[in-house]
Design a protein around this motif. Structure first.
Motif, short mmCIF file in Angstrom:
data_model
loop_
_atom_site.label_atom_id
_atom_site.label_comp_id
_atom_site.label_asym_id
_atom_site.label_seq_id
_atom_site.Cartn_x
_atom_site.Cartn_y
_atom_site.Cartn_z
N SER A 114 9.76 49.66 83.61
CA SER A 114 10.60 49.60 84.80
C SER A 114 9.74 49.50 86.06
N VAL A 115 10.27 48.74 87.02
CA VAL A 115 9.65 48.65 88.34
C VAL A 115 10.72 49.12 89.32
N SER A 116 10.41 50.18 90.06
CA SER A 116 11.39 50.74 90.99
C SER A 116 10.85 50.61 92.40
N ILE A 117 11.65 49.95 93.26
CA ILE A 117 11.23 49.70 94.65
C ILE A 117 12.16 50.46 95.58
N SER A 118 11.60 51.44 96.25
CA SER A 118 12.39 52.28 97.14
C SER A 118 12.66 51.54 98.46
N LEU A 119 13.94 51.54 98.88
CA LEU A 119 14.34 50.85 100.12
C LEU A 119 15.16 51.79 101.00
N THR A 120 15.17 51.55 102.31
CA THR A 120 15.98 52.41 103.18
C THR A 120 17.45 51.97 103.21
N GLY A 121 17.77 50.84 102.60
CA GLY A 121 19.16 50.37 102.53
C GLY A 121 19.26 49.29 101.46
N LYS A 122 20.50 49.05 100.98
CA LYS A 122 20.69 48.01 99.96
C LYS A 122 20.67 46.63 100.62
N VAL A 123 19.85 45.75 100.14
CA VAL A 123 19.78 44.40 100.71
C VAL A 123 20.02 43.36 99.61
N ALA A 124 20.28 42.13 100.02
CA ALA A 124 20.48 41.04 99.06
C ALA A 124 19.13 40.63 98.49
N TYR A 125 19.18 40.08 97.30
CA TYR A 125 17.94 39.67 96.63
C TYR A 125 18.22 38.46 95.74
#
Ligand SMILES: [Zn+2]
Length: 389
Positions: A114-125
């Motif tokens: 697994s690769v987990s990328i922490s973000l300050t908000g949900k964005v499109a990808y």
């Protein structure tokens, strides 16, 4: 006097019209619904506009425009995409601040990396696979990088390396380089505010008996598909016969098989995808029978969406072309057909032959031919496994 009234009336209509058109475009939407997906264009043919990929729900995006049943959404300063309105909910006006990408973690458990990328908000990808060398790439939109460390643990067994590049001031591109050259599937979605990729590992032993294979008999129930040009037979009944022949062969070979349908039931293509994502097969094969307005069109064809899975569809086609009198219709890529869109597992659509061609139709009606097709598919799977790198 009359003239003045008329002009006033026209002005009134214009004001109402402009209010109505403004009302029909919400400022922002939240993505929702069953299996939402972004599209590159408004293009309409029988398969719908070309898909960018599935996207998670509860992502808020700005609406730029509306085109028929679609919204044009702003992904980042210079990128946009389309989405069907049915996959959106209006969202209270707000100002969208770019999210920040924070720390990452790469690790493995007993099944997946697994690769987990922490973000300050949900964005499109958007994500896609590249080959030679094998990589998974992700673009995150409306994101600025504040990633100060990437932790990579030895428990990761499929991932060789990860890195990022801020390619535009609000677009972050992520590269996940894989150890094995044959892609084996991945899922992508949010876990809280972290974007989580789960990357499947190629089985350590290249043996068909270690795999779970999902077989999808196209159409069914009220969705009858094409029909035979002279016999009038229905595609839905014969896709099931091909699927059952393959099921029998695989079971005899001690391979675990999952059938999307075993009888004449109606199943929406989206539900086939959701079913497959839940059941997590190693391979997915969808049987269909082709049809064309051109009565001379004939032959077998295999289809893939993702170039990473092309080799699988080629292995199947090579074996199918060994069948006497079965002509080549071709190997078709980037195919915009719902059941083969998932990235989670290699998949192939097999259009066995044409119901609209009398010679092909005769073969389809022959049980020996149906067995032969299933057997050649079985051999094609084995060939593909042998060439894993
Ligand atoms: Zn079909």
């Amino acid at each position: 006097m009359v003239k003045k009234k008329f002009i006033l009336l026209l002005g009134f209509i214009a004001i109402i019209n402009s209010c109505l058109s403004q009302d029909s475009i919400p400022g922002f939407i939240r993505i929702s619904g069953k299996l939402p997906q972004l599209a590159y264009s408004t293009g309409e043919d029988r398969l719908g506009s070309a898909k960018m990929g599935y996207i998670d729900t509860n992502i808020v995006l700005r609406v730029l425009d509306t085109v028929k049943n679609l919204y044009k959404l702003q992904l980042s300063t210079s990128r946009y995409a389309f989405i069907e309105k049915i996959y959106t909910q209006p969202y209270a006006d707000t100002i969208l601040k770019p999210a920040l990408a924070e720390s990452w973690r790469v690790k493995g458990d007993d099944k997946v990396d697994s690769v987990s990328i922490s973000l300050t908000g949900k964005v499109a990808y958007k994500s896609w696979m590249e080959i030679n060398p094998a990589k998974i790439k992700i673009e995150l939109y409306n994101v600025q990088c504040n990633t100060n460390w990437i932790t990579q643990l030895k428990s990761a067994k499929a991932v060789k390396n990860v890195w990022y590049e801020q390619t535009e001031s609000d677009v972050l591109q992520i590269t996940i380089e894989l150890i094995k050259q044959q892609h084996y599937g991945y899922s992508i979605g949010y876990n809280g505010r972290s974007l989580l990729l789960k990357i499947k590992r190629q089985p350590a032993v290249a043996d068909i008996r270690k795999l779970t294979i999902a077989i999808d008999a196209g159409h069914g129930g009220t969705n009858t598909g094409a029909s035979g040009v002279t016999s009038g037979i229905l595609e839905k009944n014969y896709t099931l016969l091909f699927a059952k022949e393959l099921q029998k062969i695989l079971k005899q070979q001690k391979v675990k098989v999952l059938m999307v349908r075993n009888d004449d039931t109606t199943i929406d293509n989206k539900d086939r995808v959701l079913w497959a994502q839940q059941n997590n097969p190693d391979l997915f094969i969808s049987f269909h029978l082709n049809s064309s307005g051109r009565s001379t069109a004939r032959g077998v064809s295999t289809y893939y969406k993702h170039v990473a899975y092309r080799s699988f569809t080629q292995s199947l086609l090579n074996r199918l072309l060994q069948i006497k009198n079965l002509e080549e219709f071709g190997n078709v890529g980037s195919f915009n057909f719902t059941p083969i869109q998932p990235t989670e597992f290699p998949s192939s659509l097999v259009e066995v032959a044409f119901l609209s061609n009398t010679a092909d139709e005769k073969m389809i009606l022959d049980q020996k031919f149906r067995y032969k097709v299933a057997y050649q598919v079985y051999l094609g799977i084995k060939d593909w496994i042998k060439q894993w790198k």
